[in-house]
Design an enzyme around this catalytic site. Structure first.
Site, PDB file in Angstrom:
ATOM      1  N   HIS A 188      -8.458   8.177  -2.041  1.00  0.00           N
ATOM      2  CA  HIS A 188      -8.282   6.579  -2.252  1.00  0.00           C
ATOM      3  C   HIS A 188      -9.353   5.848  -1.496  1.00  0.00           C
ATOM      4  O   HIS A 188      -9.661   6.029  -0.390  1.00  0.00           O
ATOM      5  CB  HIS A 188      -6.663   6.298  -1.742  1.00  0.00           C
ATOM      6  CG  HIS A 188      -6.336   5.214  -2.021  1.00  0.00           C
ATOM      7  ND1 HIS A 188      -6.670   3.850  -1.240  1.00  0.00           N
ATOM      8  CD2 HIS A 188      -5.349   4.595  -2.929  1.00  0.00           C
ATOM      9  CE1 HIS A 188      -5.866   2.851  -2.154  1.00  0.00           C
ATOM     10  NE2 HIS A 188      -5.358   3.301  -2.984  1.00  0.00           N
ATOM     11  N   GLY A 205      -4.419  -4.417  -4.115  1.00  0.00           N
ATOM     12  CA  GLY A 205      -3.707  -5.245  -3.302  1.00  0.00           C
ATOM     13  C   GLY A 205      -4.250  -6.643  -3.325  1.00  0.00           C
ATOM     14  O   GLY A 205      -3.812  -7.518  -2.323  1.00  0.00           O
ATOM     15  N   LYS A 238       1.610   4.183   0.470  1.00  0.00           N
ATOM     16  CA  LYS A 238       0.506   3.821   1.426  1.00  0.00           C
ATOM     17  C   LYS A 238       1.457   3.999   2.796  1.00  0.00           C
ATOM     18  O   LYS A 238       2.113   4.738   3.070  1.00  0.00           O
ATOM     19  CB  LYS A 238      -0.040   2.328   1.401  1.00  0.00           C
ATOM     20  CG  LYS A 238      -0.526   2.372  -0.012  1.00  0.00           C
ATOM     21  CD  LYS A 238      -1.425   1.318  -0.177  1.00  0.00           C
ATOM     22  CE  LYS A 238      -1.959   1.065  -1.702  1.00  0.00           C
ATOM     23  NZ  LYS A 238      -3.183  -0.068  -1.995  1.00  0.00           N
ATOM     24  N   GLU A 262      -9.352   2.926  -9.955  1.00  0.00           N
ATOM     25  CA  GLU A 262      -8.843   1.857  -9.163  1.00  0.00           C
ATOM     26  C   GLU A 262     -10.062   1.024  -8.801  1.00  0.00           C
ATOM     27  O   GLU A 262     -10.869   1.248  -7.698  1.00  0.00           O
ATOM     28  CB  GLU A 262      -8.204   2.288  -7.727  1.00  0.00           C
ATOM     29  CG  GLU A 262      -6.800   3.462  -8.141  1.00  0.00           C
ATOM     30  CD  GLU A 262      -5.917   3.306  -6.999  1.00  0.00           C
ATOM     31  OE1 GLU A 262      -4.759   2.696  -7.382  1.00  0.00           O
ATOM     32  OE2 GLU A 262      -6.346   3.702  -5.982  1.00  0.00           O
ATOM     33  N   SER A 298      -3.115  -3.556  -8.407  1.00  0.00           N
ATOM     34  CA  SER A 298      -2.090  -4.651  -8.855  1.00  0.00           C
ATOM     35  C   SER A 298      -1.473  -4.435 -10.119  1.00  0.00           C
ATOM     36  O   SER A 298      -1.472  -5.517 -10.867  1.00  0.00           O
ATOM     37  CB  SER A 298      -3.131  -6.025  -8.751  1.00  0.00           C
ATOM     38  OG  SER A 298      -3.429  -6.283  -7.490  1.00  0.00           O
ATOM     39  N   GLU A 303      -8.810   3.326   0.389  1.00  0.00           N
ATOM     40  CA  GLU A 303      -8.585   3.005   1.763  1.00  0.00           C
ATOM     41  C   GLU A 303      -9.034   4.171   2.569  1.00  0.00           C
ATOM     42  O   GLU A 303      -9.478   3.906   3.679  1.00  0.00           O
ATOM     43  CB  GLU A 303      -7.211   2.664   1.778  1.00  0.00           C
ATOM     44  CG  GLU A 303      -6.930   1.290   1.141  1.00  0.00           C
ATOM     45  CD  GLU A 303      -5.662   1.127   0.684  1.00  0.00           C
ATOM     46  OE1 GLU A 303      -4.582   1.946   0.761  1.00  0.00           O
ATOM     47  OE2 GLU A 303      -5.332  -0.012  -0.019  1.00  0.00           O
ATOM     48  N   ASN A 337       2.187   4.730  -4.908  1.00  0.00           N
ATOM     49  CA  ASN A 337       1.434   5.000  -3.663  1.00  0.00           C
ATOM     50  C   ASN A 337       2.024   4.104  -2.751  1.00  0.00           C
ATOM     51  O   ASN A 337       1.700   2.735  -2.757  1.00  0.00           O
ATOM     52  CB  ASN A 337      -0.045   4.790  -3.707  1.00  0.00           C
ATOM     53  CG  ASN A 337      -0.822   4.917  -2.601  1.00  0.00           C
ATOM     54  OD1 ASN A 337      -0.236   5.406  -1.558  1.00  0.00           O
ATOM     55  ND2 ASN A 337      -2.177   4.447  -2.782  1.00  0.00           N
TER      56      ASN A 337
END
Ligand code: PGA
Length: 259
Positions: free
Chosen positions: A97, A175, A11, A169, A215, A99, A9
Site C-alpha cells: 500500500h 483519502g 487502515k 490506487e 476515494s 502508505e 482497507n
C-alpha cells in the site's frame, strides 16, 4: 467472468471492540454477502482474531491483513508471519500500500518478497500500485505503475498468478475525496491487464481481479465499477461505516445482475 471483489482497507482504525460493532452493523444490513459478489475486510492486526469470529456469521465476507513479513518467524520485532495470519483465517493480505511505501520503507523489493511468500503459503496478495500526482502531471504514471507491477511479480509462476489481486490506487486520490475519473481508471486497469498478459498469458490476465482504490464512495462506485477492467474496489474511508460499505456492495451486486 470475473466476480466483483469489494474490499475494505480499515487502515489503523477499529480495535477489537469497534471491529465487532462494525461487522455486526454490516451483518445487520446484508445478512450475508450477495451471491454474485465477493467481500473482504482488512482490519488492523490486533483485531483479526475478533473479526475472524464475527465473520463466521457472514457468508462470503473474507478476512485479510494489511501486511505480512516475508520470513517464517524469528527476530523481527513487531511483525507477523503468513502462518500466524492463516491461524486466524486470513485469506488475503494487502501488500505494498502506498502508505506503507511512504511511511514504513516498503520498497518494490520487499513487496516482491512478501508477494512470493504469501502465494507459496496460500494467502492471496492484494498488490497495491499507483502513481503520485507529480508522476501523473509529468505523464509518467503508466511507466511508474507498469514498473511496480513488473517488480511485484518477479518470481511469481503462472499457476500462482491467478490467485493474486492487483489494486490500482492513484496516490493523489487516496483519502483526498478526489477520484480518478472512470476513464482514467479504465485506461490504467487495461494497461495493467495488458502487462499481466505480457508477463503470463491472456488467460491469466483475464482471471486476475484489478481493484480500483482512492476515494471510492457509494455515489461514485457505479461509474467506476461499470468499467470493463474494474473488478472491484479497495475502499478506505467508506469501508469504516456499515452503511456506506454495504451500499457499495449493493452497487456491485446490481451491476453483476445486469451483466
Ligand atoms: P480511501 O482509501 O478510500 O479512503 O481513499 C483507499 C485506500 O487507501 O486503500
Amino acid at each position: 467472468m470475473r466476480r466483483f471483489l469489494i474490499a475494505g482497507n480499515w487502515k489503523m482504525n477499529c480495535g477489537p471492540k469497534e471491529t465487532s460493532t462494525l461487522l455486526q452493523g454490516i451483518k445487520d444490513i446484508i445478512e450475508d454477502m450477495p451471491e454474485a459478489v465477493d467481500g473482504l475486510v482488512c482490519p488492523p492486526t490486533i483485531s483479526l482474531t475478533t473479526a475472524s469470529v464475527e465473520l463466521q456469521d457472514i457468508e462470503g465476507l473474507a478476512l485479510g491483513a494489511q501486511n505480512v513479513h516475508s520470513e517464517d518467524n524469528g527476530a523481527f520485532t513487531g511483525e507477523v508471519s503468513t502462518e500466524m495470519l492463516k491461524e486466524v483465517n486470513c485469506e488475503y493480505v494487502i501488500l505494498g500500500h502506498s502508505e506503507r511505501r511512504q511511511y514504513f520503507g516498503e520498497t518494490d523489493k520487499t513487496v516482491n518478497a512478501k508477494v512470493n511468500k504469501a502465494l507459496i503459503d496460500g494467502i492471496k496478495p492484494v498488490i497495491c500500485v499507483g502513481e503520485s500526482l507529480e508522476q501523473r502531471k509529468a505523464n509518467e504514471h503508466k511507466l511508474r505503475v507498469k514498473k511496480q507491477v513488473q517488480a511485484a511479480l518477479i518470481g511469481v509462476e503462472d499457476e500462482d498468478a491467478s490467485n493474486l489481486v492487483i489494486a490500482y490506487e492513484p496516490i493523489w486520490a487516496i483519502g483526498t475525496g478526489e477520484t480518478a475519473t472512470p476513464d482514467q481508471a479504465q485506461k490504467m486497469h487495461a494497461m495493467i491487464r495488458e502487462e499481466v498478459a505480457d508477463l503470463y498469458s491472456d488467460d491469466t490476465a483475464n482471471q486476475i481481479r484489478i481493484l480500483y482504490g482512492g476515494s471510492m464512495k457509494p455515489h461514485n462506485a457505479e461509474e467506476l465499477l461499470e468499467q470493463p477492467d474494474v473488478d472491484g474496489g479497495l475502499i478506505g474511508g467508506a469501508s469504516l461505516k456499515a452503511d456506506s460499505f454495504t451500499d457499495i456492495i449493493h452497487v456491485a451486486d446490481e451491476l453483476s445482475e445486469s451483466n
